[in-house]
Scaffold this active site. Structure first.
Site, PDB file in Angstrom:
ATOM      1  N   PHE A  60     -59.011  82.923   1.185  1.00 27.51           N
ATOM      2  CA  PHE A  60     -58.355  82.311   0.038  1.00 27.51           C
ATOM      3  C   PHE A  60     -59.330  81.730  -0.985  1.00 27.51           C
ATOM      4  O   PHE A  60     -59.077  81.767  -2.172  1.00 27.51           O
ATOM      5  CB  PHE A  60     -57.410  81.190   0.504  1.00 27.51           C
ATOM      6  CG  PHE A  60     -56.113  81.702   1.047  1.00 27.51           C
ATOM      7  CD1 PHE A  60     -55.109  82.123   0.204  1.00 27.51           C
ATOM      8  CD2 PHE A  60     -55.890  81.771   2.415  1.00 27.51           C
ATOM      9  CE1 PHE A  60     -53.911  82.606   0.686  1.00 27.51           C
ATOM     10  CE2 PHE A  60     -54.700  82.252   2.918  1.00 27.51           C
ATOM     11  CZ  PHE A  60     -53.705  82.669   2.055  1.00 27.51           C
ATOM     12  N   HIS A 145     -49.085  81.380  12.234  1.00 28.20           N
ATOM     13  CA  HIS A 145     -48.579  81.649  10.883  1.00 28.20           C
ATOM     14  C   HIS A 145     -47.840  82.978  10.797  1.00 28.20           C
ATOM     15  O   HIS A 145     -47.586  83.474   9.700  1.00 28.20           O
ATOM     16  CB  HIS A 145     -49.713  81.604   9.861  1.00 28.20           C
ATOM     17  CG  HIS A 145     -50.242  80.228   9.614  1.00 28.20           C
ATOM     18  ND1 HIS A 145     -51.482  79.983   9.058  1.00 28.20           N
ATOM     19  CD2 HIS A 145     -49.707  79.005   9.866  1.00 28.20           C
ATOM     20  CE1 HIS A 145     -51.673  78.678   8.970  1.00 28.20           C
ATOM     21  NE2 HIS A 145     -50.614  78.066   9.455  1.00 28.20           N
ATOM     22  N   ASN A 237     -68.650  78.455  10.747  1.00 28.51           N
ATOM     23  CA  ASN A 237     -68.048  78.701   9.438  1.00 28.51           C
ATOM     24  C   ASN A 237     -69.147  78.789   8.392  1.00 28.51           C
ATOM     25  O   ASN A 237     -70.192  78.146   8.525  1.00 28.51           O
ATOM     26  CB  ASN A 237     -67.068  77.580   9.068  1.00 28.51           C
ATOM     27  CG  ASN A 237     -66.089  77.994   7.991  1.00 28.51           C
ATOM     28  OD1 ASN A 237     -65.466  79.057   8.083  1.00 28.51           O
ATOM     29  ND2 ASN A 237     -65.935  77.168   6.974  1.00 28.51           N
TER      30      ASN A 237
END
Length: 268
Positions: A60, A145, A237
């Site tokens: 995103f 999700h 990350n």
């Protein structure tokens, strides 16, 4: 103990806690993570969009490539937009998610499947809807999700493959069920309540001693709250996360590269 020994990767800091390895010492960081998994595992793993970027699926937020450079997911892919502007919703969803159906697992997904098979990973909790953990061979996956496998009718509840719904977009603006009702993808949209599987994810994480976060910014709630439940936390990350300050080990870099090295280090 000599100063040389004290500076080693497993030196202890104040209060007897293990000192953090040098953040630039990739090998030392992976050794520390491997030690955590051997001592406190099997780990529960929480994955986000960052693990799937190597499969060609944009996340995103990445500058220039993230989905937020093109649309506002909180608006365009929301439950409210699906209800009030379904044609607009499906235009955005079809353009952004159709490629996810063709994506293949990358080395990060494959490494997690190997780590599960070797007993170092208990299960994967994923925020992703691409289904790549299943394709990679992971057997215990909680998709909090939703997923891209099916769409369901908002009138009768019948499910059909999502690919069939997307194919309808070539001839109509809103995919329909055989009963005439509108279809919606089996994913959690912005504004939707979390599905029951999230309660299971919460229980599994709370019962674990180690949570490994991979490719998640930890800014989407309530999924981000899972990082607060375990005594030990590790983060892989590319960018900083709000939980880094509390983590036992933080590794910056490619999820695929780090997880592959971790699996090799653990003999998985």
């Amino acid at each position: 103990m000599t100063d040389e020994n004290a500076a080693g990767p497993h030196a202890t800091g104040p209060g007897g806690r293990a000192a953090r390895p040098d953040p630039d010492d990739r090998s030392g960081l992976i050794d520390r993570l491997a030690d955590l998994m051997e001592e406190h595992g099997p780990a529960v793993v929480l994955t986000g969009a960052g693990i799937s970027t190597e499969s060609g699926i944009p996340d995103f937020r990445s500058p220039g490539t993230g989905l937020w450079n093109y649309i506002d997911p909180m608006e365009d892919l929301s439950a409210e937009t699906l209800r009030t502007r379904p044609a607009h919703f499906w235009r955005c969803f079809g353009a952004l998610r159709g490629s996810g159906l063709k994506a293949e697992p990358n080395r990060g997904h494959l490494a997690l499947a190997r780590l599960e098979k070797s007993g170092h990973v208990r299960l994967v909790i994923t925020q992703n809807i691409d289904g790549l953990h299943h394709k990679a061979g992971s057997r215990r996956v909680l998709e909090i999700h939703g997923h891209l496998r099916t769409a369901r009718c908002q009138s009768c509840g019948q499910r059909r493959p999502l690919v069939e719904a997307l194919e309808q977009l070539s001839s109509r603006e809103i995919p329909e069920c055989g009963c005439g009702g509108h279809l919606r993808p089996d994913v959690v949209l912005f504004g939707d309540p979390m599905p029951p599987v999230f309660e299971e994810a919460w229980r599994k994480a709370a019962a674990s001693r180690l949570l490994l976060v991979v490719g998640s910014s930890l800014t989407v709630w309530p999924a981000a709250s899972l990082a607060e439940l375990t005594p030990h936390l590790a983060v892989i990350n590319r960018d900083p996360t709000p939980a880094d300050v509390h983590a036992d080990v933080v590794i910056r870099g490619s999820a695929g590269e780090v997880l592959s090295a971790l699996a090799e280090r653990l003999g998985a």
